[in-house]
Design a protein around this motif. Structure first.
Motif, mmCIF file in Angstrom:
data_model
loop_
_atom_site.group_PDB
_atom_site.id
_atom_site.type_symbol
_atom_site.label_atom_id
_atom_site.label_comp_id
_atom_site.label_asym_id
_atom_site.label_seq_id
_atom_site.Cartn_x
_atom_site.Cartn_y
_atom_site.Cartn_z
ATOM 1 N N VAL A 159 -81.560 57.387 56.530
ATOM 2 C CA VAL A 159 -80.494 57.801 55.624
ATOM 3 C C VAL A 159 -79.464 58.641 56.371
ATOM 4 O O VAL A 159 -79.817 59.417 57.261
ATOM 5 N N ILE A 160 -78.203 58.434 56.018
ATOM 6 C CA ILE A 160 -77.104 59.266 56.509
ATOM 7 C C ILE A 160 -76.651 60.121 55.347
ATOM 8 O O ILE A 160 -76.418 59.600 54.251
ATOM 9 N N ILE A 161 -76.535 61.422 55.569
ATOM 10 C CA ILE A 161 -76.024 62.330 54.541
ATOM 11 C C ILE A 161 -74.739 62.940 55.054
ATOM 12 O O ILE A 161 -74.716 63.552 56.118
ATOM 13 N N PHE A 162 -73.682 62.763 54.277
ATOM 14 C CA PHE A 162 -72.358 63.257 54.637
ATOM 15 C C PHE A 162 -71.960 64.305 53.604
ATOM 16 O O PHE A 162 -71.771 63.989 52.433
ATOM 17 N N GLU A 163 -71.861 65.564 54.043
ATOM 18 C CA GLU A 163 -71.423 66.634 53.153
ATOM 19 C C GLU A 163 -69.904 66.735 53.236
ATOM 20 O O GLU A 163 -69.340 66.811 54.325
ATOM 21 N N HIS A 164 -69.273 66.756 52.066
ATOM 22 C CA HIS A 164 -67.811 66.829 52.029
ATOM 23 C C HIS A 164 -67.339 67.485 50.746
ATOM 24 O O HIS A 164 -68.102 67.659 49.797
ATOM 25 N N SER A 165 -66.080 67.839 50.736
ATOM 26 C CA SER A 165 -65.443 68.411 49.567
ATOM 27 C C SER A 165 -65.227 67.325 48.519
ATOM 28 O O SER A 165 -64.975 66.170 48.861
ATOM 29 N N GLU A 166 -65.305 67.704 47.247
ATOM 30 C CA GLU A 166 -65.028 66.733 46.194
ATOM 31 C C GLU A 166 -63.583 66.234 46.256
ATOM 32 O O GLU A 166 -63.256 65.190 45.698
ATOM 33 N N GLU A 167 -62.738 66.959 46.960
ATOM 34 C CA GLU A 167 -61.333 66.572 47.095
ATOM 35 C C GLU A 167 -61.109 65.553 48.211
ATOM 36 O O GLU A 167 -60.003 65.047 48.372
ATOM 37 N N GLU A 168 -62.142 65.268 48.995
ATOM 38 C CA GLU A 168 -62.011 64.357 50.132
ATOM 39 C C GLU A 168 -62.951 63.168 49.947
ATOM 40 O O GLU A 168 -64.138 63.249 50.244
ATOM 41 N N GLU A 169 -62.407 62.083 49.426
ATOM 42 C CA GLU A 169 -63.205 60.876 49.197
ATOM 43 C C GLU A 169 -63.461 60.173 50.531
ATOM 44 O O GLU A 169 -62.518 59.866 51.258
ATOM 45 N N THR B 200 -68.816 70.762 46.257
ATOM 46 C CA THR B 200 -69.436 70.096 47.402
ATOM 47 C C THR B 200 -70.128 68.813 46.952
ATOM 48 O O THR B 200 -70.770 68.786 45.905
ATOM 49 N N VAL B 201 -69.987 67.780 47.765
ATOM 50 C CA VAL B 201 -70.633 66.499 47.480
ATOM 51 C C VAL B 201 -71.508 66.112 48.673
ATOM 52 O O VAL B 201 -71.082 66.230 49.824
ATOM 53 N N LEU B 202 -72.716 65.682 48.387
ATOM 54 C CA LEU B 202 -73.576 65.068 49.400
ATOM 55 C C LEU B 202 -73.560 63.572 49.126
ATOM 56 O O LEU B 202 -73.981 63.127 48.051
ATOM 57 N N SER B 203 -73.038 62.798 50.064
ATOM 58 C CA SER B 203 -73.045 61.340 49.962
ATOM 59 C C SER B 203 -74.178 60.813 50.826
ATOM 60 O O SER B 203 -74.218 61.080 52.028
ATOM 61 N N PHE B 204 -75.099 60.089 50.207
ATOM 62 C CA PHE B 204 -76.257 59.521 50.884
ATOM 63 C C PHE B 204 -75.995 58.035 51.121
ATOM 64 O O PHE B 204 -75.709 57.300 50.182
ATOM 65 N N TYR B 205 -76.090 57.616 52.366
ATOM 66 C CA TYR B 205 -75.888 56.221 52.736
ATOM 67 C C TYR B 205 -77.198 55.654 53.264
ATOM 68 O O TYR B 205 -77.853 56.267 54.112
#
Length: 162
Positions: free
Chosen positions: A121-131, A150-155
């Motif tokens: 799994v890849i986890i990308f932490e980013h701001s909710e303002e940055e899609e 804060t958003v954690l996007s799991f790929y």
């Protein structure tokens, strides 16, 4: 530097579950708190990548011998791992917000996808303002978890029989 908040870090490791013996790559390591927490939870090997020399030196001071600390630009480090055939079960990235990584990071991972181990799994932490930029939906699944701004996007890779 903007360290991952305690709430987000707790959520991250709760979602990941038992990581004992799983390889862990912490990109944009900053303070090193994620890599160090992964090592404490039994992940291994653990690799921390931080490009800023002072931050890298601080991580080295705190890290146990089991954590490999590299002072590299993330782009160079990822390309090097791919070239050397290295792969990781868990790849965590928390780049600086608002510097274009939402666009660049998914493309970097897609171009070097072989560094993600099967079932990883890849986890990308980013701001909710940055899609984040889209990754090929025929190859990748994405799930987002939101914690305040804060958003954690799991790929993860799609199964070939989906």
């Amino acid at each position: 530097m903007r360290p991952t908040t305690g709430k987000v870090m707790l959520a991250l490791f709760n979602i990941l579950g038992n990581i004992h013996g799983r390889s862990f790559l912490d990109l944009f390591s900053g303070s090193g708190q994620i890599a160090l927490a992964a090592a404490k939870k039994g992940a291994g090997p653990v690799v921390s990548v931080e490009s800023e020399r002072k931050r890298h030196a601080e991580i080295v001071k705190k890290a146990p011998p089991s954590v490999k600390c590299l002072c590299f630009d993330v782009r160079r480090a990822v390309a090097r791992f791919a070239k050397n055939g290295e792969e990781f079960d868990i790849i965590f990235a928390d780049p600086p917000y608002s510097l274009g990584w939402g666009e660049e990071f998914p493309k970097l991972m897609a171009a070097n996808e072989r560094i993600l181990a099967p079932g990883g799994v890849i986890i990308f932490e980013h701001s909710e303002e940055e899609e984040p930029a889209a990754m090929d939906e025929t190859k990748w699944e994405r799930e987002d978890r939101r914690y305040g701004g804060t958003v954690l996007s799991f790929y993860s890779r799609r199964n070939s029989d989906d």
